[in-house]
Scaffold this motif. Structure first.
Motif, mmCIF file in Angstrom:
data_model
loop_
_atom_site.group_PDB
_atom_site.id
_atom_site.type_symbol
_atom_site.label_atom_id
_atom_site.label_comp_id
_atom_site.label_asym_id
_atom_site.label_seq_id
_atom_site.Cartn_x
_atom_site.Cartn_y
_atom_site.Cartn_z
ATOM 1 N N ASN A 1 8.964 15.609 27.426
ATOM 2 C CA ASN A 1 10.008 15.743 26.618
ATOM 3 C C ASN A 1 10.376 15.532 27.643
ATOM 4 O O ASN A 1 11.929 15.047 27.784
ATOM 5 C CB ASN A 1 9.643 16.030 25.494
ATOM 6 C CG ASN A 1 9.928 17.390 24.777
ATOM 7 O OD1 ASN A 1 10.138 18.132 26.277
ATOM 8 N ND2 ASN A 1 9.927 18.224 24.377
ATOM 9 N N ARG A 2 10.830 16.507 28.555
ATOM 10 C CA ARG A 2 11.614 16.640 29.642
ATOM 11 C C ARG A 2 11.446 15.873 30.736
ATOM 12 O O ARG A 2 12.802 15.824 31.543
ATOM 13 C CB ARG A 2 11.313 18.242 30.333
ATOM 14 C CG ARG A 2 11.582 19.355 29.126
ATOM 15 C CD ARG A 2 12.103 20.295 29.717
ATOM 16 N NE ARG A 2 12.355 21.705 29.008
ATOM 17 C CZ ARG A 2 13.131 23.028 29.330
ATOM 18 N NH1 ARG A 2 13.706 22.898 30.306
ATOM 19 N NH2 ARG A 2 13.258 23.634 28.400
ATOM 20 N N VAL A 3 10.688 15.300 31.061
ATOM 21 C CA VAL A 3 10.685 14.658 31.522
ATOM 22 C C VAL A 3 11.433 13.149 32.062
ATOM 23 O O VAL A 3 12.041 12.431 32.311
ATOM 24 C CB VAL A 3 9.225 13.980 32.069
ATOM 25 C CG1 VAL A 3 8.865 13.401 33.277
ATOM 26 C CG2 VAL A 3 7.792 15.937 32.327
ATOM 27 N N ILE A 4 10.761 13.147 30.324
ATOM 28 C CA ILE A 4 11.296 11.897 29.492
ATOM 29 C C ILE A 4 12.627 12.046 29.622
ATOM 30 O O ILE A 4 13.832 10.584 29.766
ATOM 31 C CB ILE A 4 11.250 11.358 28.390
ATOM 32 C CG1 ILE A 4 9.519 11.001 28.214
ATOM 33 C CG2 ILE A 4 11.644 9.938 27.502
ATOM 34 C CD1 ILE A 4 8.641 11.273 26.908
ATOM 35 N N SER A 5 13.353 13.372 29.165
ATOM 36 C CA SER A 5 14.630 13.257 29.296
ATOM 37 C C SER A 5 15.268 13.193 30.231
ATOM 38 O O SER A 5 16.451 12.422 30.575
ATOM 39 C CB SER A 5 15.150 14.762 28.950
ATOM 40 O OG SER A 5 15.118 14.817 27.372
ATOM 41 N N PHE A 6 14.781 13.702 31.396
ATOM 42 C CA PHE A 6 15.259 13.826 32.608
ATOM 43 C C PHE A 6 14.338 12.318 33.455
ATOM 44 O O PHE A 6 16.446 11.930 34.228
ATOM 45 C CB PHE A 6 14.587 14.476 33.618
ATOM 46 C CG PHE A 6 14.664 14.284 35.149
ATOM 47 C CD1 PHE A 6 14.153 14.153 36.181
ATOM 48 C CD2 PHE A 6 16.162 15.016 35.450
ATOM 49 C CE1 PHE A 6 14.890 14.529 37.082
ATOM 50 C CE2 PHE A 6 17.285 14.855 36.987
ATOM 51 C CZ PHE A 6 16.122 15.233 37.549
ATOM 52 N N PRO B 1 10.244 16.118 16.611
ATOM 53 C CA PRO B 1 9.097 17.004 17.274
ATOM 54 C C PRO B 1 9.131 15.152 18.121
ATOM 55 O O PRO B 1 8.632 14.250 17.807
ATOM 56 C CB PRO B 1 7.976 16.706 15.953
ATOM 57 C CG PRO B 1 8.614 15.781 14.813
ATOM 58 C CD PRO B 1 10.393 15.793 15.073
ATOM 59 N N TYR B 2 8.644 15.387 19.424
ATOM 60 C CA TYR B 2 9.144 14.143 20.261
ATOM 61 C C TYR B 2 8.307 14.675 21.445
ATOM 62 O O TYR B 2 8.517 15.455 22.487
ATOM 63 C CB TYR B 2 10.146 13.306 20.469
ATOM 64 C CG TYR B 2 9.846 12.141 21.281
ATOM 65 C CD1 TYR B 2 10.044 11.741 21.701
ATOM 66 C CD2 TYR B 2 9.859 10.875 20.069
ATOM 67 C CE1 TYR B 2 9.974 11.317 23.556
ATOM 68 C CE2 TYR B 2 9.246 9.929 20.889
ATOM 69 C CZ TYR B 2 9.674 9.182 22.201
ATOM 70 O OH TYR B 2 9.975 8.746 22.559
ATOM 71 N N ALA B 3 7.796 13.676 21.659
ATOM 72 C CA ALA B 3 6.340 14.400 23.561
ATOM 73 C C ALA B 3 6.225 15.770 23.203
ATOM 74 O O ALA B 3 6.602 15.954 24.266
ATOM 75 C CB ALA B 3 7.264 13.614 24.356
ATOM 76 N N PRO B 4 5.292 16.443 22.224
ATOM 77 C CA PRO B 4 5.108 17.874 22.733
ATOM 78 C C PRO B 4 4.366 18.344 23.769
ATOM 79 O O PRO B 4 4.038 19.987 23.691
ATOM 80 C CB PRO B 4 4.756 18.631 20.944
ATOM 81 C CG PRO B 4 4.169 16.864 20.471
ATOM 82 C CD PRO B 4 4.252 15.892 21.639
ATOM 83 N N GLY B 5 3.567 17.233 24.144
ATOM 84 C CA GLY B 5 2.767 17.783 25.512
ATOM 85 C C GLY B 5 3.121 17.999 26.639
ATOM 86 O O GLY B 5 3.805 18.108 26.670
ATOM 87 N N THR B 6 2.239 18.704 27.636
ATOM 88 C CA THR B 6 2.650 18.635 28.300
ATOM 89 C C THR B 6 2.285 17.898 29.729
ATOM 90 O O THR B 6 1.684 17.112 29.597
ATOM 91 C CB THR B 6 1.950 20.610 29.162
ATOM 92 O OG1 THR B 6 2.157 20.905 30.301
ATOM 93 C CG2 THR B 6 0.279 20.382 28.607
ATOM 94 N N VAL B 7 2.448 17.850 30.969
ATOM 95 C CA VAL B 7 2.460 17.514 32.182
ATOM 96 C C VAL B 7 2.599 18.538 33.352
ATOM 97 O O VAL B 7 2.669 19.232 33.586
ATOM 98 C CB VAL B 7 3.547 16.560 32.610
ATOM 99 C CG1 VAL B 7 3.661 15.837 33.706
ATOM 100 C CG2 VAL B 7 4.173 15.679 31.119
ATOM 101 N N GLN B 8 0.565 17.643 33.306
ATOM 102 C CA GLN B 8 -0.028 19.313 34.547
ATOM 103 C C GLN B 8 0.912 18.852 35.606
ATOM 104 O O GLN B 8 -0.413 17.603 36.154
ATOM 105 C CB GLN B 8 -1.200 19.503 34.260
ATOM 106 C CG GLN B 8 -1.610 20.429 34.398
ATOM 107 C CD GLN B 8 -1.063 22.400 34.099
ATOM 108 O OE1 GLN B 8 -0.816 21.671 32.781
ATOM 109 N NE2 GLN B 8 -0.903 23.119 34.290
ATOM 110 N N LEU B 9 1.722 19.640 36.926
ATOM 111 C CA LEU B 9 1.945 18.344 37.850
ATOM 112 C C LEU B 9 0.620 19.030 39.126
ATOM 113 O O LEU B 9 0.139 18.225 39.552
ATOM 114 C CB LEU B 9 3.312 18.778 38.445
ATOM 115 C CG LEU B 9 4.017 18.509 37.188
ATOM 116 C CD1 LEU B 9 5.942 18.633 37.570
ATOM 117 C CD2 LEU B 9 4.296 16.884 38.016
ATOM 118 N N THR B 10 0.700 20.083 38.863
ATOM 119 C CA THR B 10 -0.835 21.277 39.611
ATOM 120 C C THR B 10 -0.963 22.441 38.698
ATOM 121 O O THR B 10 -1.005 21.858 37.678
ATOM 122 C CB THR B 10 0.232 21.810 40.831
ATOM 123 O OG1 THR B 10 0.458 23.347 40.314
ATOM 124 C CG2 THR B 10 0.839 20.883 42.103
ATOM 125 N N SER B 11 -1.983 22.780 39.799
ATOM 126 C CA SER B 11 -3.067 23.217 38.591
ATOM 127 C C SER B 11 -2.628 24.886 38.001
ATOM 128 O O SER B 11 -2.612 25.054 36.880
ATOM 129 C CB SER B 11 -4.256 23.720 38.876
ATOM 130 O OG SER B 11 -4.222 24.862 40.361
#
Lengths: 312, 328, 401
Positions: B178-183, B161-171
């Motif tokens: 975790n995907r952004v971090i991995s990328f 369980p790591y950075a389970p949150g979400t990154v809201q780019l637009t509405s």
């Protein structure tokens, strides 16, 4: 090789067939199964050997033909009520058509690319079988109606094995075989000598696909349940390749010996070491590939125990 | 380049355009495609997720292409290297409490050493032999790895369980943290290796050997050492890929198998031995897979068909892929 | 070489086979007359290991309980469990071996509808009767098989409660997704049938390969199709992945219902707050006050004492089925397969799992429970006669949790 030697070898093959034919009543059901699967792997290894040993085109997706045969039998028997034997012929026919259709473009590729393309083709066939569930029942698999005993499948597999050995022997001792070997050794030169390499490759490829298809059909009728992951299992191709390699790729005896030895070893380790047997199998593969890439027969030739001919 | 070569490249490009258009066409015909704002947001999310995923895919494909390029060996156990990386990360996280990203510092050297051992013990004897030997030996190794890991860790799916949150780019467009971090990590690592291959002497030696090992030897390059370095690097990259995968998805001993096949498709698309090609191939495959899943009816089941189909057609049109050199 | 090799080959083959035949009997078990051998292949590894492991707990508990009472008709039970690795072909081989080589007296059921379907071909061929507890797909019983019976509810009804609850909160459009294997397909079919009956529209119906881990595109597709609720027919890993990704993508739905996964103890543990508010289905819960089946309380106590956790529905079903088996053996007066088969077909018995009386196809009518995970705990929300609390639906958005 004189006529006498050929006749003697043919007689020996016949004797083997008869001996195995009288075996079933003496064996328990479990051992009968074991014998059936051993014979099946002999068929598979010999077939693989035709395209990859004789002709030198390493197919890493041969299980596709096996799966096609298995599904042809299962679908026709379960959904259309066909009697079992004719479905084997249908499976062989479909496999032949697939081999020509696939082989024509793919046999143009060289070495590793051909191997990878065949792998992709086998996996692709598996996915198609899974997705096209109107025809194949997809991931549900197909349950075949039960036969009373397992004897008919035993005899069918025996017959198939005898035929496959005979055909391989015939190829090995004919001009067809010589030309396949020429293609393996140096395709450009073979082409320059006037051999229609495309035709010969395609013929070898098709032959090598027909026998696994029939084997697949027989196996489906024996095991009574198939689904895409089990009949398009990549480890079956690996087994075919490993058995041929173990015995000696490109020979006639090699795949037979390799299949019998490897399947027996596999079964014994599976029975006695249920948890670790796949680790042992993996190690075995590594060791054979590392130290015996020319197989037992190649080993024997190197030691001078055997005469190096084109085939043995 | 001669004319037939140019023609083949155009054909390949045309094919790729068709491959990408196909999901749209099928989707339009089947009614899953709508050109309104909401649906376009869905499309954008899926494409972005594909790009992020592609970065990580590329990381393990790059290792495979190096081995194939330098030694002409097809590593059928590559997915298992990824799996190894995932488990190493998990062990560091679970038993030592180390942050998964930090543990890459520990995981990479271990994987590198594993690669060296693999080369020394197994692959050195196989270089130059027909492709079957390499395939079998690595396949056997893969089996041993899967079932040994299974013996130790069982087949239970593990997650970190790591950075389970979400990154809201637009509405309406979001992507997992975790995907952004991995990328980002994948980009950093692959860029670092790229620089190494381009600029350093050892890196140039690797590239030279990939083009032609005999000429490289004549030029004084210690080819055996290059092989060792290549495998070590490849396994390390795969393990890093595994670490990045471990924070996004659940994994068990058998998850590597699927990655191996996808890596094959990627390196064929990108071209044997071509580093940048593998990166591009990874991105392209991941995005295509997501497009198929989004727009084709029953597409999720057909995603694998996309990768195998792509692979086979590329092989038939131009075996050298997008950026590979024409075969000798 | 040719002559020597080809000459030697048939002898080599025959020798191998004879050796094998000789070794054969050594593989089988010789047991003193007073013992009875019960065998089965159960998934100790692979994707079914979690639920199957709970079957095994109950099996072992039952064997010890019966042996403590003097055994099965005075015979001590010897147990032989093998690992089918959650793989169908392995299971088929193992059962053939157990029946023909080890010569077991009674067979146990494997876990999962898919494997049971394949294995039942073998048990039918050798006429070995069994009561299934790990399979629920009704198609297994629609093929005219005579030697297999079932104690659990059909897969098609697993999500019945969830569909009813969806309608209750006014959901009109639903998505049905599932793994592509027997049980999830049948469970999904049930969802579609119930949706039709209750007037809900299925806007998306899709399967995915069993090993799938990335559901991003599928989830976006569901959103694009306008579904308000998701009915996932899955096991553990896939359901968990779907939930995690829903959260990562900030996709909100009114209802999420899944089979198998949520009923396993470590599902809420692994997912934490992400698992809250989802619906799950259970064939049975350790709630003697609510369900009141015969002997439940004592069974739960014994199980908890031995294994340190309360039994879940997999454990309950296995124990119940074995109770039926014991009763059938007693009624048949022995292990003769025809008599045993007839006993299993006609017997009417109360077990800790519920009532067992099968119809002509061999299926029991058993009612399951729909629960919701609330703050890490499973709470029964349907059917109303057993409900502990009202369902907290629709699910609150991720940002508001």
């Amino acid at each position: 090789m004189g006529r006498h030697e050929h006749a003697r070898n043919l007689a020996l093959l016949g004797a083997l067939g008869l001996a195995l034919g009288f075996l079933p009543p003496m064996l328990s059901v479990y051992l009968r199964s074991f014998a059936l699967f051993t014979m099946m792997y002999v068929v598979l290894a010999l077939s693989w050997n035709i395209i990859s040993g004789f002709t030198g085109y390493t197919s890493f997706g041969h299980v596709a033909f096996y799966g096609i045969g298995a599904y042809a039998c299962a679908i026709l028997v379960t959904d259309y009520g066909w009697p079992w034997l004719p479905t084997l012929a249908v499976g062989a026919l479909v496999a032949a058509v697939a081999a020509v259709a696939l082989g024509y473009p793919v046999l143009r590729l060289k070495g590793p690319y051909f191997a990878i393309a065949m792998l992709g083709a086998a996996e692709g066939t598996r996915v198609v079988a899974t997705v096209w569930d109107g025809l194949t029942h997809g991931g549900l698999g197909i349950s075949l109606p039960s036969a009373e005993t397992s004897l008919p499948t035993y005899y069918a597999m025996l017959a198939l094995m005898v035929v496959t050995i005979a055909v391989t022997y015939a190829i090995g001792h004919s001009r067809f075989g010589v030309r396949l070997n020429a293609i393996r050794e140096d395709e450009v030169a073979a082409e320059a000598l006037g051999i229609d390499t495309t035709l010969y490759k395609l013929a070898a490829f098709t032959l090598s696909g027909v026998f696994p298809a029939v084997a697949g059909g027989i196996q489906a009728y024996k095991v009574l349940y198939i689904d895409p992951p089990s009949v398009f299992f990549v480890q079956i191709t690996i087994a075919m390749a490993l058995m041929s390699m173990l015995g000696g790729k490109g020979t006639v005896i090699g795949p037979i010996v390799g299949a019998v030895i490897l399947y027996t070893v596999q079964e014994l380790t599976w029975v006695n070491f249920p948890t670790a047997h796949l680790i042992a199998y993996g190690l075995f593969i590594v060791l054979v590939a590392r130290f015996m890439p020319r197989g037992l027969v190649g080993f024997a030739i190197d030691r001078g125990w055997a005469r190096k001919g084109m085939v043995h | 380049m001669e004319r037939s070569e140019v023609r083949r490249l155009y054909l390949l490009a045309a094919f790729l355009v068709c491959a990408y258009a196909l999901p749209f066409v099928v989707g339009a015909w089947a009614g899953t495609v709508r050109f309104d704002e909401r649906w376009l947001a869905n499309l954008a999310t899926v494409v972005i997720a594909g790009v992020m995923q592609g970065g990580v895919y590329a990381m393990f494909a790059v290792g495979l292409t190096l081995i194939f390029g330098v030694m002409r060996i097809i590593n059928a156990a590559h997915g298992e290297m990824v799996m190894l990386g995932a488990y190493l990360t998990w062990v560091c996280f679970f038993y030592l409490g180390v942050d998964p990203l930090l543990s890459i510092v520990l995981t990479l050297p271990v994987a590198f050493l594993f690669g060296l051992a693999m080369q020394k013990l197994l692959l050195d004897a196989v270089v130059g032999q027909p492709e079957l030997t390499g395939l079998l030996i690595t396949f056997g190794l893969g089996l041993v790895m899967i079932y040994t890991v299974e013996l130790v860790f069982t087949t239970d799916f593990r997650t970190i369980p790591y950075a389970p949150g979400t990154v809201q780019l637009t509405s309406t467009i979001a992507v997992g943290q975790n995907r952004v971090i991995s990328f980002v990590m994948a980009l950093v690592i692959t860029a670092a290796v790229y620089v190494f291959l381009q600029q350093s002497r050892l890196g140039k030696a690797v590239r030279a050997t990939a083009v032609n090992a005999e000429v490289a030897m004549v030029c004084g390059i210690n080819v055996r050492r290059v092989y060792l370095l290549t495998t070590g690097l490849a396994v390390a990259l795969a393990a890093a890929g595994g670490a990045l995968v471990s924070i996004q998805f659940g994994f068990n001993p058998e998850t590597g198998v699927v990655y191996t096949l996808q890596a094959f498709a990627i390196i064929i698309l990108g071209g044997r031995g071509n580093y940048v090609g593998a990166l591009i191939g990874g991105l392209m495959l991941a995005v295509l897979e997501n497009l198929v899943s989004l727009m084709v009816p029953n597409g999720t089941a057909m995603v694998e068909l996309a990768s195998y189909g792509l692979m086979i057609f590329v092989l038939l049109i131009r075996p050298a892929g997008l950026m590979g050199l024409r075969e000798d | 070489m040719t002559i020597t090799a080809i000459r030697m080959l048939p002898w080599a083959l025959v020798t191998l086979l004879v050796l094998g035949a000789g070794a054969g009997p050594a593989w089988a078990h010789h047991r003193p007359n007073n013992e009875v051998l019960i065998g089965g292949a159960i998934s100790m590894t692979g994707q079914y290991a979690e639920p199957a492991g709970r079957n095994v707990n109950s099996i072992k508990l039952w064997v010890d309980d019966v042996n403590a009472r003097g055994g099965l008709l005075g015979h001590k039970i010897v147990l032989r469990l093998l690992d089918d690795k959650s793989d169908t072909q392995t299971a088929i081989k193992l059962y053939e071996k157990l029946i023909t080589d080890d010569k077991v007296d009674l067979v146990l059921c494997p876990y999962s509808s898919g494997i049971t379907e394949a294995v039942s071909n073998v048990t039918e061929r050798y006429k070995m009767p069994l009561v299934a507890y790990g399979a629920s797909a009704s198609t297994i019983w629609e093929k005219g098989r005579r030697y297999i019976f079932n104690i659990v509810a059909v897969a098609e009804d697993f999500q019945k409660g969830a569909v009813h609850l969806a309608r209750q909160i006014g959901v009109k459009r639903i998505a049905v997704i599932g793994q592509d294997s027997l049980f999830p397909r049948q469970s999904g079919k049930g969802v579609k049938d119930w949706a039709k009956k209750l007037g809900l529209e299925v806007v998306l119906d899709e399967n995915y390969p069993p090993k799938q881990t990335d559901f991003t595109a599928l989830l976006e597709k569901i959103k694009a199709a306008g579904a308000e609720a998701i009915f996932s027919n899955s096991y553990f890993a896939d359901a968990a992945a779907q939930l995690r990704q829903m959260r990562e993508l900030n996709l909100n739905f009114k209802l999420f219902s899944s089979t198998v996964g949520p009923a396993l103890p470590n599902f809420p543990e692994q997912l934490g707050a992400t698992a809250d508010y989802i619906l799950g289905f259970s064939l049975w819960e350790p709630l003697p006050a609510v369900l009141g089946y015969t002997g439940m309380k004592e069974f739960i106590e014994r199980y908890e004492k031995r294994y340190g956790e309360k039994p879940n529905y997999h454990a309950g079903a296995a124990y119940g089925a074995l109770q039926v088996t014991e009763a059938a053996v007693r009624k048949a007066g022995g292990f003769d397969s025809e008599k045993l088969r007839d006993a299993m077909a006609t017997i009417d018995v109360q077990t800790i799992f519920g009532h067992y009386k099968v119809d002509a196809r061999g299926m029991n009518s058993h009612e399951g429970i729909t629960f919701q995970i609330l703050r890490g705990q499973r709470r029964v929300v349907w059917p109303e006669k057993w409900a502990e609390t009202k369902a907290e639906l629709p699910m609150p958005e991720w940002s508001k949790r």
